[in-house]
Design a protein around this motif. Structure first.
Motif, PDB file in Angstrom:
ATOM      1  N   ASN A  36       0.831  -1.206   0.000  1.00 41.44           N
ATOM      2  CA  ASN A  36       0.000   0.000   0.000  1.00 41.44           C
ATOM      3  C   ASN A  36       0.860   1.249   0.000  1.00 41.44           C
ATOM      4  OD1 ASN A  36      -2.062  -1.859   2.059  1.00 41.44           O
ATOM      5  ND2 ASN A  36      -2.818  -0.931   0.205  1.00 41.44           N
ATOM      6  N   GLY A  37       0.485   2.195  -0.814  1.00 41.06           N
ATOM      7  CA  GLY A  37       1.119   3.509  -0.765  1.00 41.06           C
ATOM      8  C   GLY A  37       2.481   3.589  -1.420  1.00 41.06           C
ATOM      9  N   MET A  38       2.876   2.556  -2.187  1.00 42.60           N
ATOM     10  CA  MET A  38       4.209   2.566  -2.787  1.00 42.60           C
ATOM     11  C   MET A  38       4.219   3.304  -4.129  1.00 42.60           C
ATOM     12  SD  MET A  38       6.271   1.462  -0.793  1.00 42.60           S
ATOM     13  CE  MET A  38       5.925   1.015   0.896  1.00 42.60           C
ATOM     14  N   GLY A  39       3.045   3.571  -4.687  1.00 41.26           N
ATOM     15  CA  GLY A  39       2.993   4.385  -5.900  1.00 41.26           C
ATOM     16  C   GLY A  39       2.435   3.682  -7.124  1.00 41.26           C
ATOM     17  N   LYS A  40       1.799   2.526  -6.938  1.00 45.09           N
ATOM     18  CA  LYS A  40       1.274   1.787  -8.094  1.00 45.09           C
ATOM     19  C   LYS A  40       0.200   2.611  -8.831  1.00 45.09           C
ATOM     20  CE  LYS A  40      -0.117  -1.634  -5.420  1.00 45.09           C
ATOM     21  NZ  LYS A  40       0.277  -1.089  -4.109  1.00 45.09           N
ATOM     22  N   THR A  41      -0.748   3.097  -8.054  1.00 47.01           N
ATOM     23  CA  THR A  41      -1.840   3.851  -8.683  1.00 47.01           C
ATOM     24  C   THR A  41      -1.325   5.124  -9.341  1.00 47.01           C
ATOM     25  OG1 THR A  41      -3.452   2.956  -7.137  1.00 47.01           O
ATOM     26  CG2 THR A  41      -4.038   5.011  -8.237  1.00 47.01           C
ATOM     27  N   THR A  42      -0.418   5.795  -8.653  1.00 48.07           N
ATOM     28  CA  THR A  42       0.141   7.030  -9.207  1.00 48.07           C
ATOM     29  C   THR A  42       0.832   6.751 -10.542  1.00 48.07           C
ATOM     30  OG1 THR A  42       0.503   7.744  -6.933  1.00 48.07           O
ATOM     31  CG2 THR A  42       1.625   8.993  -8.654  1.00 48.07           C
ATOM     32  N   GLN A  83      -8.151   1.180 -10.151  1.00 48.32           N
ATOM     33  CA  GLN A  83      -8.429   0.673  -8.812  1.00 48.32           C
ATOM     34  C   GLN A  83      -9.780   1.234  -8.375  1.00 48.32           C
ATOM     35  OE1 GLN A  83      -5.410   1.833  -6.009  1.00 48.32           O
ATOM     36  NE2 GLN A  83      -6.037   0.283  -4.529  1.00 48.32           N
ATOM     37  N   GLU A 156      -4.578  -3.048  -9.456  1.00 45.06           N
ATOM     38  CA  GLU A 156      -5.069  -3.902  -8.356  1.00 45.06           C
ATOM     39  C   GLU A 156      -6.454  -4.480  -8.615  1.00 45.06           C
ATOM     40  OE1 GLU A 156      -4.311  -3.432  -4.219  1.00 45.06           O
ATOM     41  OE2 GLU A 156      -3.033  -1.681  -4.584  1.00 45.06           O
ATOM     42  N   GLN A 189      -0.820  -6.676  -5.069  1.00 45.44           N
ATOM     43  CA  GLN A 189      -0.178  -6.979  -3.793  1.00 45.44           C
ATOM     44  C   GLN A 189      -0.231  -8.481  -3.544  1.00 45.44           C
ATOM     45  OE1 GLN A 189      -0.881  -4.411  -0.484  1.00 45.44           O
ATOM     46  NE2 GLN A 189      -2.275  -3.115  -1.634  1.00 45.44           N
TER      47      GLN A 189
END
Ligand SMILES: Nc1ncnc2c1ncn2[C@@H]1O[C@H](COP(=O)(O)OP(=O)(O)OP(=O)(O)O)[C@@H](O)[C@H]1O
Ligand SMILES: [Mg+2]
Lengths: 229, 301
Positions: A36-42, A83, A156, A189
């Motif tokens: 979570n929060g590692m930048g996949k969506t960005t 997502q 995701e 993930q």
């Protein structure tokens, strides 16, 4: 086919994607793995054009896309399953799918879509907002597929979806790639799902790609360690 | 008070309804899609009225034998002129203000002043009016004592046709599918391939065109002056807010309710009392239903 070179993305001052480079070859399936929060969506939003890039390139079959609006990127051969699905809640299932046919506007849903997702055929007239999470995920994939993309980008896809549907999704993605020659770029993930779908795995950590493995590499299970908090 | 007066009053409320509906449809579609509150929408209506006037002049001078049907050409020209003007306006002006609601409000208000001044210098400050075709003057008397003016019946029929066209375009055409998708989720619509810039321009043009038709309709009820648009803009906004922006049916019912109460209260008191009463009622209603009278329900995505 799809090439991302030294991409940098910021939210205001915060540098969220740092010099990310990746490629997705013809018929290839690549997974971007990260917590979570590692930048996949960005990263994925920047690739489809929902977020501006500070620097770097996005090139699909020789066409530079990083300065183009999203709809030109879709016309060039990208399609996106975000997502959270983001189906249009007030459009019917059929209308939701038809919105994806801008490259070649259709009045009817192509038959192969309901072969892959029979449940959508049964629910053609229902509002997108009234489907279950799993059904919305299939709808979002169908909407992306009808654009006839070269590269299908999925952020995701297993999030919040029950295990039996996750298995079905994996089978569908494998079949799509085999039958329709689509390349896939997916973020995950869940390693077990990614292992069924992808052949190459990139690990993203705080906005950087820090590791890359192939499915049959010896150290593939190390990724699992990486995904633990 | 006799039943005949009630019927005739209700009928005259219907003509206010047609103008409010045509105005509010354009406002609501544009606001729903782009979040633009167009303060110059009334001046687009006035443009439609002036175009109608020009077409009437042209027919009077050059084609007097066709004066009976000039109104059909006039309505088409009013629509076409405001459609094109709206398109150009969106591309050259409005689009630079997206996501800046206050700036949009000010900019379009400024534009409305500029347009009013333009009408004043072009057509003069006095009212201009158009002749009514002979087949539209007079009244239909279904029973003795009840007279329904023919021009108003024509207007109501025309509005029903236009309303049906808007419905078909929004719900049965590709353009409508795009508009509804972008209204629900703009970034996602672009990400499924919809050219949102083109949808914006075209939709703004259609909304303007509807105001143009409203202007044409208006010429059959009264005379036009540079401030004509101002007469209707506030009421049209009230209709949109009351009905809820995302529902066509809501807009229609709201236009109907407001036009009929306006006419009814006016009959017993004055126009100002009517406006104040309606405004108070709408404010109270919005306190309980901020999303407007009609808001679509789904589980959410
Ligand atoms: N709109 C935003 N403004 C500022 N920071 C943001 C914004 N969206 C995300 N971030 C931050 O950017 C970083 C990356 O977020 P991102 O959503 O890309 O992660 P992710 O890998 O997709 O996470 P998840 O698995 O939870 O979806 C996070 O630290 C997040 O807090
Ligand atoms: Mg994410």
């Amino acid at each position: 086919m799809l090439q991302v070179n030294a991409l940098n993305v910021f939210y205001g001052e915060s540098h969220t994607i740092r010099d990310v480079s990746l490629t997705v070859g013809a018929h290839e399936a690549v997974a971007v793995m990260g917590r979570n929060g590692m930048g996949k969506t960005t990263l994925f939003k920047a690739i489809i054009g929902m977020l501006p890039v500070r620097s770097g390139e996005i090139v699909l079959d020789g066409v530079a896309l990083h300065n183009q609006p999203s709809y030109r990127r879709v016309a060039a051969g990208l399609a996106f399953v975000p997502q959270g699905r983001m189906v249009f809640p007030l459009l019917t299932v059929k209308e939701n799918i038809l919105t994806g046919t801008e490259n070649n506007p259709q009045r009817e849903v192509p038959a192969y879509i309901y072969d892959y997702f029979p449940v959508l055929g049964e629910m053609e007239k229902r509002k997108g907002g009234n489907l279950s999470g799993g059904q919305q995920q299939m709808l979002a994939i169908a909407r992306a597929l009808v654009a006839e993309p070269k590269v299908l980008v999925l952020d995701e896809p297993t999030e919040g979806i029950q295990p039996s549907i996750i298995k079905e999704l994996a089978r569908t993605l494998v079949a799509l790639r085999r039958d329709r020659g689509i390349s896939i770029l997916v973020s995950e993930q869940v390693l077990s799902f990614a292992l069924e779908v992808a052949d190459r795995f990139l690990v993203i950590d705080r906005g950087r790609i820090v590791d890359e493995k192939r499915r049959d590499d010896a150290g593939i299970e190390d990724i699992r360690e990486f995904l633990k908090v | 008070m006799g039943i005949d007066i009630i019927i005739m009053q209700a009928f005259s409320g219907l003509s206010l309804f047609t103008i409010l509906l045509l105005m509010a449809l354009g406002l609501a579609i544009v606001f729903g899609l782009m979040g633009v509150i167009n303060m110059a929408h009334g001046e687009l209506m006035a443009l439609g009225a002036y175009v109608t006037y020009l077409v009437a002049l042209f027919f009077e001078r050059n084609l007097p034998s066709l004066m009976g049907i000039y109104i059909f050409f006039a309505i088409f020209c009013a629509f076409a002129a405001t459609f094109v003007f709206g398109y150009v306006l969106e591309r050259s002006f409005i689009r630079f203000f997206y996501n800046r609601p206050l700036d949009t409000l000010l900019a379009t208000w400024g534009l409305s002043l500029v347009l009013q001044q333009f009408y004043r210098s072009t057509f003069g400050a006095q009212e201009v009016s158009v002749p009514l075709a002979s087949w539209l003057s007079g009244a239909w008397e279904p029973v003795a004592g009840i007279q329904l003016p023919l021009n108003r019946m024509f207007i109501i029929g025309l509005t029903m046709v236009v309303g049906l066209c808007v419905y078909l375009m929004l719900f049965k055409s590709r353009w409508g599918l795009r508009v509804r998708a972008v209204t629900q989720n703009r970034p996602m619509s672009a990400a499924v391939g919809i050219n949102t810039d083109r949808v914006d321009a075209l939709t703004f043009a259609v909304g303007s065109g509807l105001a143009g038709i409203a202007g044409s309709v208006f010429t059959m009820l009264g005379s036009t002056n540079p401030g004509t648009g101002q007469l209707y803009i506030v009421d049209s906004f009230i209709v949109v807010v009351f009905g809820g922006v995302s529902s066509l049916l809501g807009t229609a019912l709201s236009a109907f309710a407001i036009a009929e109460s306006q006419t009814a209260i006016e009959y017993f008191a004055t126009g100002t009392v009517a406006k104040v009463t309606i405004l108070l009622f709408v404010i109270v209603m919005l306190y309980f239903r901020p999303q407007g009278l009609f808001a679509p329900k789904v589980r959410g995505a």
